[in-house]
Scaffold this motif. Structure first.
Motif, PDB file in Angstrom:
ATOM      1  N   LEU A   1       4.977   4.126 -10.639  1.00  0.00           N
ATOM      2  CA  LEU A   1       5.252   3.420  -9.389  1.00  0.00           C
ATOM      3  C   LEU A   1       4.596   2.039  -9.410  1.00  0.00           C
ATOM      4  N   GLY A   2       3.392   1.950  -9.974  1.00  0.00           N
ATOM      5  CA  GLY A   2       2.747   0.647 -10.078  1.00  0.00           C
ATOM      6  C   GLY A   2       3.558  -0.323 -10.918  1.00  0.00           C
ATOM      7  N   VAL A   3       4.094   0.163 -12.030  1.00  0.00           N
ATOM      8  CA  VAL A   3       4.928  -0.684 -12.886  1.00  0.00           C
ATOM      9  C   VAL A   3       6.191  -1.107 -12.155  1.00  0.00           C
ATOM     10  N   LEU A   4       6.813  -0.178 -11.456  1.00  0.00           N
ATOM     11  CA  LEU A   4       8.043  -0.494 -10.724  1.00  0.00           C
ATOM     12  C   LEU A   4       7.780  -1.502  -9.614  1.00  0.00           C
ATOM     13  N   ALA A   5       6.662  -1.342  -8.915  1.00  0.00           N
ATOM     14  CA  ALA A   5       6.308  -2.308  -7.874  1.00  0.00           C
ATOM     15  C   ALA A   5       6.033  -3.676  -8.490  1.00  0.00           C
ATOM     16  N   TYR A   6       5.403  -3.684  -9.643  1.00  0.00           N
ATOM     17  CA  TYR A   6       5.161  -4.932 -10.377  1.00  0.00           C
ATOM     18  C   TYR A   6       6.481  -5.610 -10.716  1.00  0.00           C
ATOM     19  N   ARG A   7       7.427  -4.834 -11.213  1.00  0.00           N
ATOM     20  CA  ARG A   7       8.732  -5.377 -11.566  1.00  0.00           C
ATOM     21  C   ARG A   7       9.465  -5.921 -10.346  1.00  0.00           C
ATOM     22  N   ALA A   8       9.241  -5.285  -9.195  1.00  0.00           N
ATOM     23  CA  ALA A   8       9.881  -5.735  -7.949  1.00  0.00           C
ATOM     24  C   ALA A   8       9.076  -6.829  -7.258  1.00  0.00           C
ATOM     25  N   ARG A   9       7.983  -7.269  -7.888  1.00  0.00           N
ATOM     26  CA  ARG A   9       7.137  -8.339  -7.387  1.00  0.00           C
ATOM     27  C   ARG A   9       6.419  -7.967  -6.093  1.00  0.00           C
ATOM     28  N   GLU A  10       6.153  -6.683  -5.936  1.00  0.00           N
ATOM     29  CA  GLU A  10       5.367  -6.192  -4.811  1.00  0.00           C
ATOM     30  C   GLU A  10       3.926  -6.046  -5.294  1.00  0.00           C
TER      31      GLU A  10
ATOM     32  N   MET B   1       7.589  -6.548   2.544  1.00  0.00           N
ATOM     33  CA  MET B   1       7.269  -7.301   1.330  1.00  0.00           C
ATOM     34  C   MET B   1       5.842  -7.825   1.381  1.00  0.00           C
ATOM     35  N   ASN B   2       5.239  -7.866   0.262  1.00  0.00           N
ATOM     36  CA  ASN B   2       3.879  -8.387   0.198  1.00  0.00           C
ATOM     37  C   ASN B   2       3.930  -9.886   0.024  1.00  0.00           C
ATOM     38  N   GLU B   3       3.055 -10.583   0.700  1.00  0.00           N
ATOM     39  CA  GLU B   3       2.955 -12.021   0.576  1.00  0.00           C
ATOM     40  C   GLU B   3       1.567 -12.355   0.092  1.00  0.00           C
ATOM     41  N   PRO B   4       1.350 -13.464  -0.605  1.00  0.00           N
ATOM     42  CA  PRO B   4       2.417 -14.359  -1.046  1.00  0.00           C
ATOM     43  C   PRO B   4       3.111 -13.861  -2.289  1.00  0.00           C
ATOM     44  N   ARG B   5       4.325 -14.275  -2.508  1.00  0.00           N
ATOM     45  CA  ARG B   5       5.058 -13.939  -3.725  1.00  0.00           C
ATOM     46  C   ARG B   5       5.993 -15.072  -4.061  1.00  0.00           C
ATOM     47  N   SER B   6       6.092 -15.359  -5.309  1.00  0.00           N
ATOM     48  CA  SER B   6       6.932 -16.468  -5.733  1.00  0.00           C
ATOM     49  C   SER B   6       8.394 -16.086  -5.668  1.00  0.00           C
TER      50      SER B   6
ATOM     51  N   HIS C   1      16.634   4.077 -15.056  1.00  0.00           N
ATOM     52  CA  HIS C   1      18.056   3.767 -15.156  1.00  0.00           C
ATOM     53  C   HIS C   1      18.400   2.491 -14.384  1.00  0.00           C
ATOM     54  N   PHE C   2      17.754   2.306 -13.240  1.00  0.00           N
ATOM     55  CA  PHE C   2      18.095   1.176 -12.367  1.00  0.00           C
ATOM     56  C   PHE C   2      17.165  -0.025 -12.512  1.00  0.00           C
ATOM     57  N   VAL C   3      16.056   0.103 -13.257  1.00  0.00           N
ATOM     58  CA  VAL C   3      15.005  -0.906 -13.190  1.00  0.00           C
ATOM     59  C   VAL C   3      15.468  -2.298 -13.605  1.00  0.00           C
ATOM     60  N   ASP C   4      16.369  -2.401 -14.546  1.00  0.00           N
ATOM     61  CA  ASP C   4      16.799  -3.725 -14.996  1.00  0.00           C
ATOM     62  C   ASP C   4      17.769  -4.387 -14.017  1.00  0.00           C
ATOM     63  N   ASP C   5      18.703  -3.613 -13.483  1.00  0.00           N
ATOM     64  CA  ASP C   5      19.750  -4.176 -12.639  1.00  0.00           C
ATOM     65  C   ASP C   5      19.411  -4.167 -11.158  1.00  0.00           C
ATOM     66  N   ASP C   6      18.602  -3.228 -10.725  1.00  0.00           N
ATOM     67  CA  ASP C   6      18.290  -3.106  -9.303  1.00  0.00           C
ATOM     68  C   ASP C   6      16.840  -2.642  -9.152  1.00  0.00           C
ATOM     69  N   PRO C   7      15.874  -3.547  -9.339  1.00  0.00           N
ATOM     70  CA  PRO C   7      14.471  -3.144  -9.278  1.00  0.00           C
ATOM     71  C   PRO C   7      14.049  -2.584  -7.932  1.00  0.00           C
ATOM     72  N   GLU C   8      14.709  -2.996  -6.851  1.00  0.00           N
ATOM     73  CA  GLU C   8      14.371  -2.464  -5.538  1.00  0.00           C
ATOM     74  C   GLU C   8      14.762  -0.994  -5.430  1.00  0.00           C
TER      75      GLU C   8
ATOM     76  N   GLU D   1      -3.329  -9.674  -9.235  1.00  0.00           N
ATOM     77  CA  GLU D   1      -4.242 -10.541  -8.480  1.00  0.00           C
ATOM     78  C   GLU D   1      -3.728 -11.974  -8.487  1.00  0.00           C
ATOM     79  N   ARG D   2      -3.163 -12.409  -9.596  1.00  0.00           N
ATOM     80  CA  ARG D   2      -2.563 -13.740  -9.629  1.00  0.00           C
ATOM     81  C   ARG D   2      -1.385 -13.826  -8.666  1.00  0.00           C
ATOM     82  N   GLY D   3      -0.562 -12.785  -8.638  1.00  0.00           N
ATOM     83  CA  GLY D   3       0.569 -12.777  -7.727  1.00  0.00           C
ATOM     84  C   GLY D   3       0.144 -12.861  -6.274  1.00  0.00           C
ATOM     85  N   LEU D   4      -1.025 -12.312  -5.976  1.00  0.00           N
ATOM     86  CA  LEU D   4      -1.578 -12.374  -4.621  1.00  0.00           C
ATOM     87  C   LEU D   4      -2.376 -13.658  -4.400  1.00  0.00           C
TER      88      LEU D   4
END
Length: 352
Positions: free
Chosen positions: A204-213, A1-6, A174-181, A241-244
């Motif tokens: 992949l960038g969008v999916l990582a964004y959704r997973a807060r990576e 996991m990437n830190e920091p993350r809320s 198919h899984f993005v809403d219920d299981d973003p990981e 950048e804000r997330g980081l």
């Protein structure tokens, strides 16, 4: 996991939580947008208080596309085969022109241990190992459910690989809403098979964004921009950048040279993210001015207006101006009868 993350979910409005490729989502080539921009993703309200139960989505699930471009200069998606080496296919068994042994053979007639023809390409072993760990594809996941325009972006791949990449992309949405990981795992599998295709990297960038990576998301979005070009994705990149916890970098992206090429709702998204970054830095007055310049207007209607009103209300609340904040949450409710934000519940909280 990437830190920091809320650890808290978003309370600020977001346009399009489901921004992964969907069948029929992408616009025609003549008018398609270059950006799948997002609004703020902060885990706390602007006033720093908690944001409710973890994982709860606060905005609507709009269907804007994630992919905005085709493949890059090399359309093969990394499936390149090595060119013939000198001496091959010339009837001399690759013999050295000076009478020496052929490449890969020792002078004593034996085969060298590190025969180049048996060695994999750089990174090949890692990619093959990653494929072993790919998430399983349910039988009901079909490549035909991927938007045709995105499928055309995959034509540079061999047919079997293109089919698997398409199915992984469909599984991701198919899984993005219920299981973003799990959705992210499918996105990574698609990248391992088609890393030179712009829409795959952007997805992949969008999916990582959704997973807060945030770090992974930022890297993939940058790669997508290198492949596909254009000024798109700035809002999402700035939000990463804000997330980081690098708000100054977010502001630099929002005010940089490329931001001058962004307009319309994409520019609104960028200004909302910039305002959030200024709040992060304690620049509350500057955040309000940023949103005013973006067009915050209590009389405007529509989702875009509602998002601006909502963000403006959050900054007012962070500034301790509760009554004004309640009024602007009310404007957001009036502007958005389809409830793309949770402004109504936020207003109720302030009125309790």
């Amino acid at each position: 996991m990437n830190e920091p993350r809320s650890e808290q979910p978003d309370r600020t409005p977001r346009r399009g939580d489901g921004d992964v490729p969907r069948r029929g989502d992408r616009a025609s080539s003549g008018g398609r947008r270059d950006n799948s921009s997002f609004g703020e993703r902060r885990g706390k309200r602007y006033d720093g208080s908690g944001a409710g139960e973890s994982g709860q989505r606060r905005a609507g699930t709009g269907d804007s596309p994630a992919g905005r471009g085709g493949g890059g200069p090399n359309r093969t998606g990394g499936q390149r085969t090595d060119a013939p080496r000198a001496g091959q296919g010339r009837g001399d068994a690759g013999a050295d022109r000076r009478g020496g042994a052929s490449r890969g053979e020792s002078r004593g007639g034996g085969r060298q241990f590190d025969d180049r023809r048996s060695a994999g390409r750089p990174g090949q072993d890692a990619r093959q190992a990653a494929r072993v760990d790919e998430p399983a594809l349910p039988d009901e996941i079909e490549a035909a459910d991927l938007d045709m325009e995105i499928r055309r972006d995959l034509r540079g791949l061999d047919k079997a690989n293109a089919e698997l990449v398409a199915r992984h992309l469909v599984a991701a949405m198919h899984f993005v809403d219920d299981d973003p990981e799990l959705a992210l795992a499918h996105g990574r599998a698609a990248k391992n098979r088609a890393g030179r295709i712009g829409v795959v990297r952007e997805t992949l960038g969008v999916l990582a964004y959704r997973a807060r990576e945030w770090s992974e998301a930022l890297g993939e979005l940058r790669a997508a921009r290198r492949i596909s070009g254009g000024p798109g994705l700035l809002a999402m990149m700035a939000d990463c950048e804000r997330g980081l916890e690098r708000p100054q970098k977010a502001i630099e992206l929002a005010r940089g040279e490329e931001s001058r090429q962004v307009s319309g709702e994409d520019l609104v998204e960028l200004r909302i993210v910039e305002a959030g970054a200024r709040v992060d830095m304690g620049q509350l007055d500057a955040a309000l001015v940023t949103l005013q310049d973006a067009g915050a207007d209590p009389a405007a209607v529509g989702e875009e207006a509602a998002r601006l009103d909502y963000a403006y209300a959050e900054v007012l609340l962070a500034s301790g101006r509760k009554d004004e904040a309640a009024a602007w949450f009310g404007h957001a409710v009036a502007a958005d009868p389809d409830h793309h934000t949770d402004a109504e519940s936020r207003l109720a909280e302030l009125e309790d």
